[in-house]
Write a protein that holds these residues in place. Structure first.
Motif, mmCIF file in Angstrom:
data_model
loop_
_atom_site.group_PDB
_atom_site.id
_atom_site.type_symbol
_atom_site.label_atom_id
_atom_site.label_comp_id
_atom_site.label_asym_id
_atom_site.label_seq_id
_atom_site.Cartn_x
_atom_site.Cartn_y
_atom_site.Cartn_z
ATOM 1 N N ALA A 32 35.543 41.223 25.806
ATOM 2 C CA ALA A 32 35.404 40.117 26.750
ATOM 3 C C ALA A 32 35.525 38.804 25.996
ATOM 4 O O ALA A 32 35.043 38.685 24.867
ATOM 5 C CB ALA A 32 34.062 40.169 27.467
ATOM 6 N N MET A 105 38.342 41.583 30.101
ATOM 7 C CA MET A 105 37.401 40.665 30.750
ATOM 8 C C MET A 105 37.539 39.256 30.174
ATOM 9 O O MET A 105 37.351 39.059 28.981
ATOM 10 C CB MET A 105 35.951 41.149 30.573
ATOM 11 N N ILE A 107 35.886 35.593 31.075
ATOM 12 C CA ILE A 107 34.915 34.880 31.899
ATOM 13 C C ILE A 107 34.977 33.400 31.553
ATOM 14 O O ILE A 107 34.573 32.973 30.469
ATOM 15 C CB ILE A 107 33.487 35.434 31.710
ATOM 16 N N ARG A 156 39.981 41.781 34.505
ATOM 17 C CA ARG A 156 39.389 40.860 35.478
ATOM 18 C C ARG A 156 39.185 39.486 34.846
ATOM 19 O O ARG A 156 38.757 39.386 33.689
ATOM 20 C CB ARG A 156 38.053 41.384 36.007
ATOM 21 N N ALA A 274 32.913 40.884 36.541
ATOM 22 C CA ALA A 274 33.696 41.237 35.350
ATOM 23 C C ALA A 274 33.788 42.731 35.115
ATOM 24 O O ALA A 274 34.797 43.209 34.569
ATOM 25 C CB ALA A 274 33.088 40.573 34.120
#
Length: 333
Positions: A32, A105, A107, A156, A274
């Motif tokens: 991530a 991921m 974010i 995502r 996520a």
């Protein structure tokens, strides 16, 4: 067919924590990128992902400060990035892509709020530049890694918005306050609406490739994001001198029927979007309190839900075209 902007329901709620959302989910071997992942809400997000087994890359303007905040956490990498500096964004992305890793991921958590008027090196208003344009460019540059993850099982992108999006839509004719008087809260609302619209347009492009996008309102949380609030602002929110970053005003927590969350509760919706399997096959929606939020019609009172202007696909496409023009970047592949 029901609107995708409809609660599932998920079974989660305002008091759910990020750790509770990820209970039983193994993120081992997954990577991530969490912007702003070394402080406040972002740090809580990083902690939750690491505890679930993920490797987390945290871009940061101040490397020493970020490394100090993240000390002791396993599988955390820190690299330089300034969302107001296009060259810095490109350099970070180039470094990540050189590792050859897929990115399941991303974010986009970092942001600024209600700042005095200031502009980046390109002359763009800084809230719009940092909160939206910087993340737009970062996502475009990391797109090859997102596509690689999409082909391998899914990726995502989570854009941190706010119920502040209700304050203002995006002025597509004057997004940088060059011809209208600057209002710092209107500028914040515009940037937060842009975050939602970005998720709508990105999801349309990413879905065929296994890349989905979500916008998130984490909740009302006292962090350093509020450092530019004036005393008048604080009074309007009913805050006292004792209500500082990391605290929850007495009697006003979500557990007591109030609005204020802890950072662990605030991070819950970010990690739900996520990583949670409940959202498989979904995207392009605004989420809060660990669920897809309902649409809140124009003029209707309330704080739970998304205003129609922020999920309008036509406005989303116009903002996308403007963002490409302002940043000079395109999504390839």
């Amino acid at each position: 067919m029901p609107s995708p902007q409809t609660p599932l329901p998920s079974g989660f709620g305002p008091a759910t924590t990020a750790r509770e959302v990820l209970r039983g989910i193994d993120l081992g071997g997954r990577v991530a990128v969490v912007t702003g992942g070394s402080a406040g809400l972002g740090l809580a997000t990083t902690r939750a992902l690491v505890e679930a087994g993920a490797t987390v890359v945290v871009p940061a303007r101040n490397l020493a400060k970020a490394q100090g905040a993240l000390a002791g956490l396993p599988r955390v990498e820190v690299a330089p990035l300034d969302l107001l500096d296009p060259a810095s964004i490109d350099a970070f992305a180039k470094g990540f892509l050189a590792s050859g890793r897929p990115l399941p991921m991303l974010i986009a958590n970092a942001g600024i709020m209600a700042t005095p008027l200031a502009r980046d090196a390109r002359g763009y208003e800084q809230q719009f530049a940092a909160n939206h344009l910087g993340h737009f460019q970062l996502t475009a540059r990391l797109w090859p890694a997102l596509l690689k993850a999409g082909r391998a099982g899914g990726a995502r992108v989570v854009a941190l918005s706010s119920r502040g999006h209700q304050r203002a839509g995006v002025d597509l004719d004057d997004p940088n306050f060059e011809r209208r008087p600057y209002d710092r809260w209107q500028a914040y609302g515009q940037a937060k609406s842009a975050n939602v619209l970005f998720a709508v347009a990105l999801d349309r492009r990413g879905e065929p490739h296994g890349v989905r996008a979500f916008a998130v309102h984490p909740g009302v949380i006292l962090t350093d994001l509020g450092q530019h609030m004036t005393e008048e602002d604080r009074q309007a929110f009913g805050l006292t001198a004792a209500d500082g970053p990391g605290t929850v005003p007495p009697g006003r927590s979500v557990a007591e029927g109030g609005d204020f969350k802890t950072v662990e509760q605030g991070a819950a919706t970010s990690v739900w979007c996520a990583a949670h399997p409940q959202l498989a096959g979904r995207g392009g929606v605004y989420c809060q309190d660990g669920d897809v939020a309902p649409v809140l019609p124009l003029g209707a009172p309330g704080t739970v839900g998304v205003r129609p202007h922020a999920i309008d696909p036509q406005i989303a496409e116009r903002l996308w075209a403007l963002s490409e023009q302002l940043t000079g970047v395109r999504f390839e592949g």
